[in-house]
Design an enzyme around this catalytic site. Structure first.
Site, PDB file in Angstrom:
ATOM      1  N   LYS A  34       0.838  -1.204   0.000  1.00  0.00           N
ATOM      2  CA  LYS A  34       0.000   0.000   0.000  1.00  0.00           C
ATOM      3  C   LYS A  34       0.871   1.251   0.000  1.00  0.00           C
ATOM      4  O   LYS A  34       0.612   2.213  -0.723  1.00  0.00           O
ATOM      5  CB  LYS A  34      -0.944  -0.008   1.215  1.00  0.00           C
ATOM      6  CG  LYS A  34      -2.108  -0.982   1.051  1.00  0.00           C
ATOM      7  CD  LYS A  34      -2.849  -1.252   2.353  1.00  0.00           C
ATOM      8  CE  LYS A  34      -3.876  -2.370   2.115  1.00  0.00           C
ATOM      9  NZ  LYS A  34      -4.490  -2.881   3.337  1.00  0.00           N
ATOM     10  N   GLN A  85      -5.281  -1.954   9.368  1.00  0.00           N
ATOM     11  CA  GLN A  85      -5.107  -3.276   8.759  1.00  0.00           C
ATOM     12  C   GLN A  85      -5.725  -4.352   9.645  1.00  0.00           C
ATOM     13  O   GLN A  85      -5.477  -4.404  10.846  1.00  0.00           O
ATOM     14  CB  GLN A  85      -3.604  -3.547   8.541  1.00  0.00           C
ATOM     15  CG  GLN A  85      -3.297  -4.806   7.760  1.00  0.00           C
ATOM     16  CD  GLN A  85      -3.775  -4.780   6.312  1.00  0.00           C
ATOM     17  OE1 GLN A  85      -3.788  -3.752   5.652  1.00  0.00           O
ATOM     18  NE2 GLN A  85      -4.185  -5.928   5.818  1.00  0.00           N
ATOM     19  N   ASP A 137     -11.494   2.317   3.336  1.00  0.00           N
ATOM     20  CA  ASP A 137     -11.701   0.867   3.216  1.00  0.00           C
ATOM     21  C   ASP A 137     -13.176   0.538   2.957  1.00  0.00           C
ATOM     22  O   ASP A 137     -13.502  -0.570   2.540  1.00  0.00           O
ATOM     23  CB  ASP A 137     -11.304   0.188   4.537  1.00  0.00           C
ATOM     24  CG  ASP A 137     -10.052  -0.653   4.419  1.00  0.00           C
ATOM     25  OD1 ASP A 137      -9.705  -1.061   3.300  1.00  0.00           O
ATOM     26  OD2 ASP A 137      -9.434  -0.910   5.477  1.00  0.00           O
TER      27      ASP A 137
HETATM   28  N1  GUN Z   1      -7.075  -7.300   5.700  1.00  0.00           N
HETATM   29  C1  GUN Z   1      -7.316  -8.041   4.577  1.00  0.00           C
HETATM   30  N2  GUN Z   1      -7.886  -7.283   3.622  1.00  0.00           N
HETATM   31  C2  GUN Z   1      -8.020  -6.052   4.142  1.00  0.00           C
HETATM   32  C3  GUN Z   1      -8.521  -4.827   3.620  1.00  0.00           C
HETATM   33  O1  GUN Z   1      -9.005  -4.715   2.493  1.00  0.00           O
HETATM   34  N3  GUN Z   1      -8.463  -3.772   4.467  1.00  0.00           N
HETATM   35  C4  GUN Z   1      -7.983  -3.865   5.734  1.00  0.00           C
HETATM   36  N4  GUN Z   1      -7.996  -2.772   6.492  1.00  0.00           N
HETATM   37  N5  GUN Z   1      -7.501  -4.980   6.236  1.00  0.00           N
HETATM   38  C5  GUN Z   1      -7.517  -6.056   5.436  1.00  0.00           C
END
Ligand code: GUN
Length: 288
Positions: A53, A97, A120
Site C-alpha cells: 500500500k 489493517q 476501506d
Molecule cells: N485485511 C485483509 N484485507 C483487508 C482490507 O481490504 N483492508 C484492511 N484494512 N484490512 C484487510
C-alpha cells in the site's frame, strides 16, 4: 473458444496513471492527498499488504504514513490514535489493517474511523449507504471488480451474478454492488446445498471462497464471466485462485487470472477512494 483473460494488472495500471494526474492537479491546488495506515502486530501477510500500500501511494504521489504498533497495544491507545487521525487535516484516508489482535474489538475500531475518511469502506455508515444504492466509500476488492468489468465493457445489467462467499469485506459488498448495477444476484456460501446448480446458471461468477482451485470447468455455464478473488497456494506452493484456471478457461467467456486479476485492483481502489476523499472534502468546503 478460449476465454478472454482479463488483465487486472493492466487495468489497475491505467487507473493508477489517471490517479497520478488527479493527484498532480490536487497538488497544484495546494492539497496533497494523505493516507494513514495502522498496523498492529507482526502478521507477515499484513506486513506485506501494508508495504504494498505504501509503495502504491508513492507511485501516484499520495502522501502515506504508516503507524506500526506491537501486538500488545491497548484498544484505548488504538482508538486514541484513530481519533487523532480523524482530526488531522493532512489525512484524507484512514486504514486499520485487519485482522487485529484478539483483545481489540474490530467493530469498535471501525466504528471510530470517521466515515468521511473510511477509505476501506468498512464503516457501517458507508456499508449502509452502499446498501441503499448511494455514493459512499465502497470496499476496495468488490469495487475493483465492478471497475474491472466496466473497463472490459462487461455489463451486469440483467445478468445473473452468483457470488460465492458472504464476508463483510468481499462477498456481501460484491453482491450489493452487483445489484446496484442491475444484476440478478444470488449469494452462495459454505452452507449452500448443491452449489454447482447455482454456478452453472451464472452469467457472472464471483468466487471468494478461500479454497484452492475449488471451482472447476464443469461448475460453469459456457461463456460465463469468471472473477476469481482467491489467493491460495496449490499443492506445489504456487499462488492460485479459487478457480481451476486451466480447466475453467476452456469453458468461460472471460476469466481473471491469479495473480494479475483482482489483486492489483484492490490497492488501486484504495488509492482511488483516497483521492475521492480529497475531492469530496473540497466539494463540501465549496458548498458551505
Ligand atoms: N485485511 C485483509 N484485507 C483487508 C482490507 O481490504 N483492508 C484492511 N484494512 N484490512 C484487510
Amino acid at each position: 473458444m478460449a476465454a478472454t483473460i482479463i488483465d487486472g494488472k493492466a487495468i489497475a495500471q491505467s487507473i493508477r496513471q489517471e490517479l497520478k494526474k488527479d493527484v498532480a492537479e490536487l497538488k497544484r491546488n495546494g492539497v496533497t492527498p494523505g493516507l494513514a495506515v495502522i498496523l498492529v502486530g507482526e502478521d507477515p501477510a499484513s506486513q506485506t499488504y501494508v508495504r504494498n500500500k505504501d509503495k502504491a501511494c508513492a507511485e501516484v504521489g499520495i502522501h502515506s504514513e504508516i503507524y506500526r504498533y506491537p501486538a500488545h497495544l491497548s484498544e484505548a491507545e488504538l482508538l486514541a490514535k484513530v481519533e487523532e487521525l480523524n482530526q488531522d487535516n493532512n489525512i484524507h484516508g484512514i486504514l486499520v489493517q485487519l485482522p487485529l489482535p484478539a483483545h481489540i474489538s474490530e467493530d469498535k475500531v471501525i466504528d471510530a474511523i470517521s466515515p468521511e475518511k473510511d477509505v476501506d469502506g468498512f464503516h457501517p455508515v458507508n456499508v449502509g449507504k452502499m446498501a441503499i444504492g448511494k455514493e459512499a466509500f465502497y470496499s476496495c476488492t468488490p469495487f475493483g471488480i465492478i471497475k474491472m468489468l466496466e473497463r472490459e465493457n462487461i455489463s451486469l445489467e440483467g445478468k445473473h451474478a452468483v457470488v460465492i462467499g458472504r464476508s463483510n469485506i468481499v462477498g456481501k459488498p460484491a453482491a450489493l454492488l452487483a445489484l446496484k448495477e442491475s444484476a440478478t444476484v444470488t449469494v452462495c456460501h459454505s452452507r449452500t446445498k448443491d452449489l454447482s446448480a447455482f454456478t452453472r446458471q451464472a452469467d457472472i461468477v464471483i468466487a471468494a471462497v478461500g479454497k484452492a482451485k475449488f471451482l472447476k470447468a464443469e461448475d460453469l455455464k459456457p461463456g460465463a464471466v469468471v472473477i476469481d478473488v482467491g489467493m491460495n497456494r496449490d499443492e506445489n506452493g504456487k499462488l492460485c485462485g479459487d478457480v481451476d484456471f486451466e480447466s475453467a478457461k476452456q469453458v468461460a467467456g472471460a476469466i481473471t487470472p491469479v495473480p494479475g486479476g483482482v489483486g492489483p485492483m484492490t490497492i488501486t481502489m484504495l488509492l482511488f477512494n483516497t483521492v475521492q476523499s480529497v475531492k469530496q472534502k473540497a466539494a463540501m468546503a465549496n458548498s458551505k
